[in-house]
Design an enzyme around this catalytic site. Structure first.
Site, PDB file in Angstrom:
ATOM      1  N   ALA A   1       0.862  -1.182   0.000  1.00 31.08           N
ATOM      2  CA  ALA A   1       0.000   0.000   0.000  1.00 31.08           C
ATOM      3  C   ALA A   1       0.896   1.229   0.000  1.00 31.08           C
ATOM      4  O   ALA A   1       2.066   1.158   0.397  1.00 31.08           O
ATOM      5  CB  ALA A   1      -0.908  -0.019   1.227  1.00 31.08           C
TER       6      ALA A   1
ATOM      7  N   GLY B   1       0.645  -5.167   0.844  1.00 27.04           N
ATOM      8  CA  GLY B   1      -0.528  -5.263  -0.028  1.00 27.04           C
ATOM      9  C   GLY B   1      -0.227  -5.968  -1.351  1.00 27.04           C
ATOM     10  O   GLY B   1      -1.135  -6.536  -1.962  1.00 27.04           O
TER      11      GLY B   1
HETATM   12  C1  HXC Z   1       4.940   4.461  -1.285  1.00 27.10           C
HETATM   13  C2  HXC Z   1       6.845   3.541  -2.159  1.00 27.10           C
HETATM   14  C3  HXC Z   1       6.515   2.281  -1.596  1.00 27.10           C
HETATM   15  C4  HXC Z   1       5.294   2.181  -0.866  1.00 27.10           C
HETATM   16  C5  HXC Z   1       8.380   2.090  -2.640  1.00 27.10           C
HETATM   17  N1  HXC Z   1       8.013   3.367  -2.793  1.00 27.10           N
HETATM   18  N2  HXC Z   1       7.488   1.401  -1.921  1.00 27.10           N
HETATM   19  N3  HXC Z   1       6.064   4.610  -1.998  1.00 27.10           N
HETATM   20  N4  HXC Z   1       4.559   3.294  -0.728  1.00 27.10           N
HETATM   21  N5  HXC Z   1       4.866   1.031  -0.335  1.00 27.10           N
HETATM   22  C6  HXC Z   1       8.718   4.429  -3.500  1.00 27.10           C
HETATM   23  C7  HXC Z   1       9.903   4.955  -2.702  1.00 27.10           C
HETATM   24  O1  HXC Z   1       9.473   5.878  -1.766  1.00 27.10           O
HETATM   25  C8  HXC Z   1      10.732   5.568  -3.797  1.00 27.10           C
HETATM   26  O2  HXC Z   1      10.173   6.828  -4.136  1.00 27.10           O
HETATM   27  C9  HXC Z   1      10.497   4.646  -4.986  1.00 27.10           C
HETATM   28  O3  HXC Z   1       9.282   3.946  -4.708  1.00 27.10           O
HETATM   29  C10 HXC Z   1      11.605   3.609  -5.158  1.00 27.10           C
HETATM   30  O4  HXC Z   1      11.772   2.920  -3.934  1.00 27.10           O
HETATM   31  P1  HXC Z   1      13.190   2.800  -3.183  1.00 27.10           P
HETATM   32  O5  HXC Z   1      12.887   2.580  -1.741  1.00 27.10           O
HETATM   33  O6  HXC Z   1      14.060   3.938  -3.548  1.00 27.10           O
HETATM   34  O7  HXC Z   1      13.759   1.480  -3.843  1.00 27.10           O
HETATM   35  P2  HXC Z   1      14.780   0.429  -3.191  1.00 27.10           P
HETATM   36  O8  HXC Z   1      15.833   1.140  -2.393  1.00 27.10           O
HETATM   37  O9  HXC Z   1      15.193  -0.474  -4.294  1.00 27.10           O
HETATM   38  O10 HXC Z   1      13.882  -0.405  -2.150  1.00 27.10           O
HETATM   39  C11 HXC Z   1      12.836  -1.186  -2.597  1.00 27.10           C
HETATM   40  C12 HXC Z   1      11.951  -1.621  -1.398  1.00 27.10           C
HETATM   41  C13 HXC Z   1      11.545  -0.351  -0.606  1.00 27.10           C
HETATM   42  C14 HXC Z   1      12.728  -2.566  -0.486  1.00 27.10           C
HETATM   43  C15 HXC Z   1      10.731  -2.365  -1.942  1.00 27.10           C
HETATM   44  O11 HXC Z   1      10.983   0.603  -1.524  1.00 27.10           O
HETATM   45  C16 HXC Z   1      10.532  -0.607   0.452  1.00 27.10           C
HETATM   46  O12 HXC Z   1      10.836  -1.123   1.523  1.00 27.10           O
HETATM   47  N6  HXC Z   1       9.257  -0.209   0.173  1.00 27.10           N
HETATM   48  C17 HXC Z   1       8.183  -0.331   1.173  1.00 27.10           C
HETATM   49  C18 HXC Z   1       7.728  -1.747   1.295  1.00 27.10           C
HETATM   50  C19 HXC Z   1       6.646  -1.874   2.367  1.00 27.10           C
HETATM   51  O13 HXC Z   1       6.868  -1.567   3.536  1.00 27.10           O
HETATM   52  N7  HXC Z   1       5.478  -2.309   1.950  1.00 27.10           N
HETATM   53  C20 HXC Z   1       4.332  -2.478   2.867  1.00 27.10           C
HETATM   54  C21 HXC Z   1       3.534  -1.199   2.916  1.00 27.10           C
HETATM   55  S1  HXC Z   1       2.273  -1.333   4.093  1.00 27.10           S
HETATM   56  P3  HXC Z   1      11.097   8.135  -4.296  1.00 27.10           P
HETATM   57  O14 HXC Z   1      10.104   9.227  -4.483  1.00 27.10           O
HETATM   58  O15 HXC Z   1      11.919   8.234  -3.060  1.00 27.10           O
HETATM   59  O16 HXC Z   1      11.916   7.826  -5.530  1.00 27.10           O
HETATM   60  C22 HXC Z   1       1.046  -2.228   3.375  1.00 27.10           C
HETATM   61  C23 HXC Z   1      -0.197  -2.359   4.230  1.00 27.10           C
HETATM   62  C24 HXC Z   1      -1.369  -2.857   3.425  1.00 27.10           C
HETATM   63  O17 HXC Z   1       1.162  -2.694   2.315  1.00 27.10           O
HETATM   64  C25 HXC Z   1      -2.644  -2.785   4.202  1.00 27.10           C
HETATM   65  C26 HXC Z   1      -3.230  -1.426   4.275  1.00 27.10           C
HETATM   66  C27 HXC Z   1      -4.575  -1.431   4.942  1.00 27.10           C
END
Ligand code: HXC
Length: 257
Positions: free
Chosen positions: A66, A111
């Protein structure tokens, strides 16, 4: 659709949906979920579509979860509404009356993992990574992760994934039954397409009823599930396709469904 966060392509009887926010690793914002919700309604009503493949744009990510930036300032009520909406979209995907294949082309986190689990079949590229990293943000999974993951892999493994937030490799996902196959990334779409084509060749009715029997049955105890199966079996005899299937067997030829 208007924003094209979800691309909708047709290849004959196969629909290919592509999550398309590559700059945010295809993270699920509200518009993307709304587009997906509408496209699923269109697909459900379209008799020409027999099978659906869902994948992510780019080579790096299926869906990285998400949208964290969108959720950051959410109140308790907004958080509940978001979970209920995302869950309803995942459930719509799970109950789509056509088989669905997730072609997981990279990160399937939070998500993203939950969307993949709402599909019938999961194929992973060798570099794909799965996980429920919500604990690292101080939140729980909210699009079905605490419910579908234990049903798929058992509660012990599910709890490890949910409690540690660790990413797991495609190979490990395969070994725990989270994915059906792991293939080279160049082969991911062709492998998924070829499975979809094999499904499309089968009786639409029999495939649909099989999906319904598994989906409904996994929510029942065994006795009820078996009764439900017998009903689906009986129902398949009410549709002409079984006549063709039986006749083709007798005539030693392939059925034409
Ligand atoms: C918003 C996101 C994102 C996310 C990545 N991005 N994941 N933006 N929400 N979930 C964005 C980053 O901010 C970044 O934007 C760009 O995408 C590239 O990501 P990087 O982090 O620079 O890439 P990298 O270093 O290769 O790392 C990849 C990654 C990391 C390990 C996947 O992005 C990460 O940990 N993402 C979050 C994963 C996560 O926690 N997902 C669960 C979310 S909670 P910019 O603008 O900086 O370039 C969820 C709850 C669901 O899903 C239920 C809700 C009710």
């Amino acid at each position: 659709s208007e924003n094209n966060y979800v691309l909708f392509d047709r290849e004959g009887q196969i629909a290919i949906l592509t999550f398309n926010r590559p700059k945010a690793l295809n993270a699920l914002n509200r518009e993307l979920l709304q587009e997906l919700d509408q496209i699923l309604d269109q697909i459900a009503q379209n008799d020409e579509i027999r099978c659906v493949i869902v994948t992510g744009a780019g080579e790096k990510s299926f869906v990285a979860g998400a949208d964290i930036k969108e959720m950051q300032a959410y109140s308790v009520m907004e958080a509940r509404a978001l979970a209920l909406f995302g869950q309803s979209v995942c459930t719509k995907l799970e109950r789509l009356p056509k088989p669905t294949i997730a072609a997981v082309n990279g990160f399937a986190l939070g998500g993203g993992c939950e969307l993949a689990m709402a599909c019938d079949i999961r194929i992973a590229a060798a570099h794909a990574k799965f996980g429920q990293p919500e604990v690292k943000l101080g939140i729980t999974a909210g699009y079905g992760g605490t419910q579908r993951l234990p049903r798929l892999v058992g509660s012990g493994i599910a709890k490890e994934i949910l409690f540690t937030g660790d990413m797991i490799s495609a190979e490990r996902a395969l070994s725990i039954g989270l994915v059906n196959h792991v293939v080279e990334k160049e082969e991911l779409l062709n492998f998924s397409r070829s499975m979809a084509e094999r499904i499309c060749k089968q009786s639409k009715c029999a495939v649909g009823l099989s999906k319904q029997a598994v989906n409904e049955g996994t929510q029942m105890d065994l006795d009820r599930g078996l009764k439900y199966e017998a009903e689906m079996f009986a129902l398949s005899f009410s549709v002409d396709e079984h006549a063709e299937g039986f006749q083709a067997f007798i005539e030693k030829r392939s059925p034409k469904f």
